[in-house]
Scaffold this active site. Structure first.
Site, short mmCIF file in Angstrom:
data_model
loop_
_atom_site.label_atom_id
_atom_site.label_comp_id
_atom_site.label_asym_id
_atom_site.label_seq_id
_atom_site.Cartn_x
_atom_site.Cartn_y
_atom_site.Cartn_z
N CYS A 77 50.35 -47.74 -29.25
CA CYS A 77 49.21 -47.58 -30.17
C CYS A 77 48.83 -48.88 -30.87
O CYS A 77 47.64 -49.19 -31.02
CB CYS A 77 49.47 -46.46 -31.18
SG CYS A 77 51.01 -46.57 -32.09
N ASP A 254 41.21 -43.84 -33.63
CA ASP A 254 42.59 -43.45 -33.37
C ASP A 254 42.91 -43.62 -31.89
O ASP A 254 42.25 -43.02 -31.03
CB ASP A 254 42.77 -41.98 -33.77
CG ASP A 254 44.21 -41.52 -33.75
OD1 ASP A 254 45.05 -42.24 -33.18
OD2 ASP A 254 44.50 -40.45 -34.30
N HIS A 256 45.47 -42.51 -30.29
CA HIS A 256 46.45 -41.51 -29.83
C HIS A 256 45.81 -40.38 -29.02
O HIS A 256 45.99 -39.20 -29.31
CB HIS A 256 47.20 -40.94 -31.03
CG HIS A 256 47.99 -41.97 -31.78
ND1 HIS A 256 47.46 -42.70 -32.82
CD2 HIS A 256 49.26 -42.40 -31.61
CE1 HIS A 256 48.38 -43.53 -33.27
NE2 HIS A 256 49.49 -43.37 -32.55
#
Length: 390
Positions: A77, A254, A256
């Site tokens: 990430c 994000d 993820h």
């Protein structure tokens, strides 16, 4: 199904409910140096968000080096956040801050930028290149989590090998931006009027386990300054790319979400067009500033010497003077000579950790004005070499 589809991705594939990306408020929304009205400019805000490159976990790529990793789910990430901030710098440099993306966008400059972040070793800023450079120069094994400073140091090395990007990176350590260091990097001695476009990355630690609230106004100001490329940081155990704020909440992309790997090529085939859409997310997410991890890096781009001078003026007047907010870092002309403290208490020092680690032996009040120890006459270049002194 090997996707980790979050709620916002679902809105693009038929969910009826309106996403809660931007609150209904009269407060201004700031995204990468640009101000919007939340009520009147909602679609413009979403168009701006969608025009950023969204780099996420991928699966199905060729194994990285000698490892068995064919996906970065669970460990990549921060590497993806590093890709996003560098991609933003390249978009602003080569296409301009007013540029916007659509599903039909296929100009060569845009394609050249995206191709640089695809998941293969040939791409200059691929996950493969970042992970392998981290292994060789930062002692981070493939599959090991990076911190903001580590990914900044890796990107600084990688841009030197890609002439097309036409960008240099300066990582300002010790909470200090020394303008002479930057001018030495960006100004050609044979042509004083020349300027190498700059991505300035300033790693910071603004607390122990959470951000000290005295720094929030300074973080907001960073999103408002010209040339803002956002912040790489996160919340505990999750790296995020912050692109703006509204009220007391930050807006972020994000990484993820697991998506398939591949190449957009020339974006002629249907498969290539569909893959290109996976690099864009229309809806930002938001969290309160207090939920951010205290380890982060603020980022700015200066395309020209004029841009640099203006950014330094604004930082001096609005960010480091102490009149409008608590200074996040120091702005100086030259870097001070290194120093070594005579004693360091075992309860008042510890290696500066990556963002998901915390300090249990020091109170937050003890490090409001923390400094970083230099142990040798050299510039530090990894997260592990920092040490906080109370």
């Amino acid at each position: 199904m090997d996707y980790m589809l979050d709620a916002y991705v679902g809105y693009d594939i038929g969910t009826v409910a309106e996403p809660d990306d931007i609150p209904k408020t009269d407060e201004a929304v700031w995204i990468l140096g640009r101000q919007y009205n939340a009520a009147q400019d909602l679609e413009s805000i979403r168009k701006d968000v969608q025009s950023r490159l969204w780099c996420t976990y991928r699966r199905g790529f060729v194994a990285i080096g000698g490892s068995q990793h064919t996906s970065d789910k669970g460990w990549g990430c921060m590497l993806r956040c590093g890709q996003m901030v560098l991609a933003e710098a390249l978009l602003q440099l080569h296409l301009g801050r007013n540029w916007s993306w659509t599903a039909e966008t296929n100009n060569q400059t845009y394609l050249d930028i995206v191709n640089r972040f695809e998941d293969n070793k040939q791409a200059p800023f691929s996950l493969h290149q970042i992970a392998l450079t981290g292994e060789s120069s930062e002692e981070k094994r493939v599959g090991e989590w990076f911190g903001p400073n580590t990914v900044a140091q890796v990107l600084k090395k990688l841009v030197k090998f890609d002439d097309w990007c036409n960008l240099v990176i300066h990582v300002a350590l010790d909470n200090t931006v020394a303008t002479d260091d930057i001018l030495e990097l960006c100004v050609d001695n044979t042509d004083p009027t020349g300027w190498k476009p700059l991505l300035l990355i300033i790693p910071l630690r603004l607390g122990i386990s959470e951000i000290n609230p005295i720094y929030v106004d300074g973080l907001k100001k960073c999103f408002e300054l010209p040339g803002s490329c956002g912040m790489i940081g996160g919340r505990p155990n999750q790296a995020l790319y912050f692109i703006g704020y509204v009220g007391n909440e930050t807006l972020y992309l994000d990484p993820h979400t697991v998506q398939r790997s591949g190449s957009i090529g020339t974006k002629i085939e249907q498969d290539e067009r569909e893959l290109d859409e996976t690099f864009h997310q229309k809806y930002a997410r938001r969290i309160n500033f207090s939920a951010m991890d205290p380890s982060l890096a603020v980022c700015f781009e200066c395309r020209t010497r004029k841009d640099f001078d203006e950014l330094m003026r604004r930082i001096a007047e609005e960010l480091t003077s102490g009149t409008s907010c608590q200074a996040l870092f120091e702005l100086t002309k030259t870097r001070q000579a290194p120093w070594t403290p005579t004693t360091v208490s075992s309860t008042s020092s510890r290696k500066n950790s990556e963002p998901n680690e915390t300090f249990n032996e020091i109170s937050a009040n003890e490090i409001v004005n923390e400094e970083f120890e230099e142990v040798e006459h050299r510039q530090l270049d990894s997260d592990e070499e920092f040490e906080i002194i109370a």
